[in-house]
Design an enzyme around this catalytic site. Structure first.
Site: not given
Ligand code: HH2
Length: 279
Positions: A220, A256
């Site tokens: 992040k 995660r």
């Molecule tokens: N962060 C992201 C997406 N989903 N869910 C939870 N519970 N907690 C988090 O911190 C979280 C999440 C963002 O990361 P990523 O899936 O890599 O990116 P994107 O939302 O652009 O797909």
């Protein structure tokens, strides 16, 4: 020496999206997504988090039917050969419903069951109760499109804590069992780097609420605010591991992660030092 907390479980990320912030487009092809899922299982993921819509700031919304078409075939394909736990990363009740029917057992909702469904559908908390799955309730200030526009809090820790407890209460009032609820402070969702650091420092306080805590710090942007060389999401592994090990010491239930192998290794070494497994 006894371990004060068991090592967290590792939730590996599979984003079936064209635009996720660190891996967008890499796994949009169904075969590539399944290969990635299998790789993360082999690397030691305890849970796979399947997402069909990016939540990055400014990401384009995806219609429910498109999201279902991205995630359901993948969940079915994983289920055909593995009993790994699967979470569905969605804000939409219709997508959660289809994903649980296909074999997901956790609804990971960055909107904490707040987003209004289509008129013909039940509200998100009622759908979660009906599905009977586990639910991750995450804190986000506002919504993805605007959440990073000058986020402000008087007391970020107290406000995030109050929000999460209120959402847990709403979920329980709709019929979700307390044992099925996880909480997540939502690193990067409507927060400045200072807000994120305050929340990370307060993880023991969140753990003390008595719900399993999920921590998502992987790759992040707050890491780049501390390390000017970490401008690319793929260059934030060290910071991701540091934050997740800090979470482990605080007693979070799961982290995660995009980089599952490195995360499992870091947690294994941390757990061995804490627990003296070789002694
Ligand atoms: N962060 C992201 C997406 N989903 N869910 C939870 N519970 N907690 C988090 O911190 C979280 C999440 C963002 O990361 P990523 O899936 O890599 O990116 P994107 O939302 O652009 O797909």
């Amino acid at each position: 020496m006894a371990t004060s907390h068991p090592p967290p479980r590792v939730m590996g990320i599979v984003n079936v999206t064209p635009d996720s912030f660190s891996d967008g487009g890499r796994f949009l092809d169904p075969g590539a997504a399944l290969d990635q899922a299998r790789r993360l299982i082999d690397e030691g993921a305890d849970i796979l988090d399947i997402g069909g819509e990016s939540t990055r700031p400014g990401a384009a919304p995806v219609p429910a039917a498109e999201e279902v078409a991205r995630v359901v075939p993948l969940i079915e394909a994983i289920r055909a050969t593995s009993d790994v736990a699967i979470s569905i990363d969605t804000m939409k009740p219709a997508v959660a419903r289809a994903a649980v029917a296909a074999g997901a057992t956790i609804w990971n909702d960055v909107a904490a069951l707040r987003f209004a469904p289509g008129t013909s559908e039940m509200a998100a908390p009622e759908v979660a109760a009906e599905l009977g799955c586990e639910v991750v309730l995450m804190h986000m200030l506002g919504e993805p499109g605007t959440m990073q526009d000058d986020p402000r809090y008087d007391d970020v820790v107290a406000e995030v804590e109050a929000f999460l407890l209120a959402r847990a209460f709403t979920a329980m009032a709709a019929g979700v069992e307390r044992e099925k609820i996880w909480l997540d402070p939502g690193v990067g969702f409507g927060k400045t780097p200072a807000h994120n650091l305050a929340l990370l420092a307060a993880l023991p306080r969140f753990v003390a609420l008595g719900y399993p805590i999920l921590l998502g710090a992987s790759r992040k942007r707050f890491i780049a605010a501390l390390d000017p060389l970490g401008t690319e999401a793929g260059d934030r592994l060290g910071g991701s591991l540091a934050a997740h090990l800090h979470g482990a010491a605080a007693g979070v239930a799961a982290v995660r992660a995009h980089d599952v192998r490195e995360t499992v290794q870091a947690l294994t070494v941390w757990g061995a030092i804490e627990g003296g497994v070789l002694g």
